[in-house]
Scaffold this motif. Structure first.
Motif, PDB file in Angstrom:
ATOM      1  N   ASP A  86       0.846  -1.204   0.000  1.00 43.43           N
ATOM      2  CA  ASP A  86       0.000   0.000   0.000  1.00 43.43           C
ATOM      3  C   ASP A  86       0.881   1.254   0.000  1.00 43.43           C
ATOM      4  OD1 ASP A  86      -2.317  -1.454  -0.006  1.00 43.43           O
ATOM      5  OD2 ASP A  86      -2.632  -1.343   2.159  1.00 43.43           O
ATOM      6  N   ALA A  87       1.992   1.172   0.761  1.00 43.27           N
ATOM      7  CA  ALA A  87       2.899   2.334   0.812  1.00 43.27           C
ATOM      8  C   ALA A  87       3.471   2.634  -0.565  1.00 43.27           C
ATOM      9  CB  ALA A  87       4.022   2.075   1.813  1.00 43.27           C
ATOM     10  N   LEU A  88       3.810   1.585  -1.334  1.00 40.10           N
ATOM     11  CA  LEU A  88       4.302   1.793  -2.705  1.00 40.10           C
ATOM     12  C   LEU A  88       3.277   2.568  -3.526  1.00 40.10           C
ATOM     13  CD1 LEU A  88       5.864  -1.632  -3.794  1.00 40.10           C
ATOM     14  CD2 LEU A  88       7.041   0.548  -3.631  1.00 40.10           C
ATOM     15  N   THR A  89       2.002   2.151  -3.399  1.00 41.44           N
ATOM     16  CA  THR A  89       0.944   2.810  -4.173  1.00 41.44           C
ATOM     17  C   THR A  89       0.829   4.283  -3.784  1.00 41.44           C
ATOM     18  OG1 THR A  89      -0.222   0.708  -4.193  1.00 41.44           O
ATOM     19  CG2 THR A  89      -1.485   2.628  -4.858  1.00 41.44           C
ATOM     20  N   THR A  90       0.905   4.564  -2.483  1.00 41.35           N
ATOM     21  CA  THR A  90       0.781   5.970  -2.058  1.00 41.35           C
ATOM     22  C   THR A  90       1.993   6.795  -2.482  1.00 41.35           C
ATOM     23  OG1 THR A  90       1.773   5.582   0.114  1.00 41.35           O
ATOM     24  CG2 THR A  90      -0.613   5.363  -0.036  1.00 41.35           C
ATOM     25  N   LEU A  91       3.099   6.109  -2.821  1.00 38.59           N
ATOM     26  CA  LEU A  91       4.271   6.836  -3.324  1.00 38.59           C
ATOM     27  C   LEU A  91       4.271   6.844  -4.857  1.00 38.59           C
ATOM     28  CD1 LEU A  91       6.810   5.412  -0.743  1.00 38.59           C
ATOM     29  CD2 LEU A  91       6.127   7.808  -0.929  1.00 38.59           C
ATOM     30  N   SER A  92       3.072   6.677  -5.441  1.00 34.92           N
ATOM     31  CA  SER A  92       2.873   6.729  -6.907  1.00 34.92           C
ATOM     32  C   SER A  92       3.715   5.692  -7.645  1.00 34.92           C
ATOM     33  CB  SER A  92       3.184   8.125  -7.463  1.00 34.92           C
ATOM     34  OG  SER A  92       2.493   9.106  -6.768  1.00 34.92           O
ATOM     35  N   THR A  93       3.972   4.557  -7.010  1.00 34.25           N
ATOM     36  CA  THR A  93       4.733   3.495  -7.661  1.00 34.25           C
ATOM     37  C   THR A  93       3.837   2.272  -7.794  1.00 34.25           C
ATOM     38  OG1 THR A  93       6.753   4.332  -6.649  1.00 34.25           O
ATOM     39  CG2 THR A  93       6.822   2.072  -7.475  1.00 34.25           C
ATOM     40  N   ASP A  94       3.686   1.790  -9.042  1.00 34.48           N
ATOM     41  CA  ASP A  94       2.831   0.634  -9.284  1.00 34.48           C
ATOM     42  C   ASP A  94       3.512  -0.632  -8.750  1.00 34.48           C
ATOM     43  OD1 ASP A  94       1.452  -1.533 -10.324  1.00 34.48           O
ATOM     44  OD2 ASP A  94       0.920  -0.469 -12.172  1.00 34.48           O
TER      45      ASP A  94
END
Lengths: 258, 259
Positions: free
Chosen positions: B130-138
């Motif tokens: 989820d943290a990856l997603t919030t850092l705009s990383t797929d």
């Protein structure tokens, strides 16, 4: 003329099988405002946050960010709006294979295309903003205490200078002094950035300190919301019971006899 | 409660269809993300090292003992028909077509499939994905695609090395234990070997590499709960990859060699 909301939710609902977690949430957060959602465990606070972030799709309802409907976004539009967000996860959610500075610099490097050296300087500056020295940047997350991990996670959340920051139980698992330090840092960072903040917590000391406004979630509905100053005379029995931590009252905990 | 057998079988069949659909959808999405930029080169190189380079010792040991046993077993069987001279041929064909790709892939499934599922599963339950997603990383591009690419690229190389080491194992037993002439053993090996034998093994390896990394990523990505969920994901990744390796091995063999 009223200021348009930074975040606006209308009739947001989410169920998991027969369990209705959110049952029609209406919420407006103004620009620069710090909104805190309180509620007991399992009342849907985390689900609400994940729906706003786009990590979970609501079953119905509307979620607008800067007036833009986000529920039906495709990947590209989602990524564009995500650029406005910063998030502090409950457990920190630091990448354990990366050093601390790489965690903080992750967003600037991977998403914004910043050069590693420049991003490292940003990371050191952000670590400084949360009271950590540059030497901490060389460590791995597993080498840090819980409080330091929370600070690093906060530094990562603010590294891209987001317009909206979400805090998921920011003081859970910390001793009262460290919890207060984290609260102070949150207030300072949000104020320095001029950001809008949405926090979820069941820690009333934290809610009073970091929030401008508080809303209480109970059985999937926001049963009360208002300024922090009004929380002690809300006139709502559920809110009174929750903020005073009483076992007796309208909120019944389901405890099964052994 | 008495549930009729047909109902149980029906439920199992529906669950199987549901799981197949979910894995297929995951695979399509992962492949689509793997071929579209941006590419995380550092992640790809790191996974190639992890899957390929660090698996060499275990794959090499598996291959050399397989080649040695194959030579020994073939001798005890073929000696009854005075067909000892066919041993180099049996060793090289068995290794390049079947044992090299299948055994090397099973070893990699145990080592890498489990590690991928455990790593991604832990990232899932600790909200790092989820943290990856919030850092705009797929997460598919950052976590899944590099592992799939590394699996497809490195398994054929590993299997090629395993083929050579396995043949060496057979050669050592043939020459130093069974008293074959070394030059004759090598000549028999080379003369009998065809391009298709090696090529089919390498195609199998690429497919198995995809399956191993796909199963590791899928079970890790969809894991739920805490340590128990990650443990289940790890087991499921290895078991499902192993079954798929055997299943696809048959179909690829059929495609190359069926008459």
């Amino acid at each position: 003329m009223s200021v348009p909301s930074k975040i606006s939710l209308r009739d947001v609902a989410k169920s998991f099988g027969p369990k209705k977690v959110l049952q029609g949430i209406d919420l407006d957060v103004a620009p620069g405002e710090s909104m805190v959602v309180i509620g007991g465990s399992g009342t849907g606070k985390s689900v609400l946050l994940k729906c706003i972030l786009g990590l979970m799709a609501p079953d119905r309802g509307s979620i607008c960010v800067d007036g833009e409907e986000t529920v039906a976004f495709n990947d590209r539009s989602r990524a564009r709006v995500m650029r406005k967000f910063g998030m502090l996860f409950q457990g920190g959610a630091l990448f354990d294979s990366l050093r601390v500075w790489e965690n903080v610099a992750f967003g600037p490097i991977q998403s914004d295309g910043m050069k590693a050296e420049e991003a490292r300087e940003v990371a050191v500056a952000k670590l400084g903003a949360v009271g950590l020295g540059p030497e901490i940047g060389e460590l791995f997350p597993s080498e840090l205490s819980g409080g330091m991990q929370k600070r690093v996670a906060l530094a990562r959340a603010i590294a891209r200078e987001p317009e909206i920051i979400f805090f998921d139980e920011p003081t859970t698992g910390l001793d009262p002094i460290m919890a207060d330090v984290i609260n102070d840092l949150i207030v300072k960072c949000v104020s320095d950035l001029g950001a809008t903040a949405v926090s979820i917590t069941h820690d009333m000391a934290s809610a009073r300190k970091i929030g401008h406004r508080i809303g209480m979630l109970y059985e999937g509905r926001l049963i009360w919301q208002g300024p922090v100053a009004d929380i002690d005379h809300s006139g709502n029995a559920h809110v009174d019971q929750f903020i005073h931590g009483r076992a007796e009252g309208p909120i019944r905990m389901q405890v099964r006899k052994l | 409660m008495n549930i009729p057998l047909l109902t149980v079988l029906g439920r199992m069949f529906l669950a199987f269809l549901e799981a197949t659909g979910a894995v297929t959808a995951f695979a399509f999405h992962a492949v689509r993300q793997a071929v579209q930029p941006p590419y995380y080169r550092r992640q790809i190189v790191s996974q190639i090292l992890e899957i390929g380079y660090y698996s060499l010792p275990v794959v090499g040991l598996t291959a050399i003992f397989t080649g040695m046993v194959l030579a020994l077993q073939s001798y005890t069987g073929f000696a009854r028909f005075s067909a000892e001279s066919a041993i180099p041929n049996v060793v090289v064909v068995s290794l390049t077509r079947e044992l090299g790709p299948v055994l090397a892939s099973l070893m990699v499934a145990g080592r890498i499939g489990a590690a991928i599922a455990a790593e991604i599963g832990t990232m899932r339950v600790t909200e790092q994905i989820d943290a990856l997603t919030t850092l705009s990383t797929d997460p598919f591009k950052y976590l899944v695609a590099p592992r799939l690419i590394a699996g497809i690229v490195t398994l054929p190389i590993l299997v090629f090395v395993a083929d050579i080491i396995g043949i060496l194992g057979g050669f050592l037993v043939g020459v130093y234990k069974l008293d074959f002439n070394d030059a004759a053993y090598l000549r028999n090996t080379i003369d009998f070997l065809q391009f298709q034998d090696v090529f089919s093994g390498l195609v199998k390896a690429a497919v198995f590499g995809f399956l191993i990394t796909l199963m590791g990523c899928y079970h890790g990505y969809t894991s739920k709960g805490g340590a128990q969920g990650v443990g289940m994901a790890t087991t499921n990744a290895v078991v499902s990859a192993s079954i798929l390796i055997f299943t696809f091995n048959y179909f690829i063999t059929e495609a190359f060699f069926a008459r």
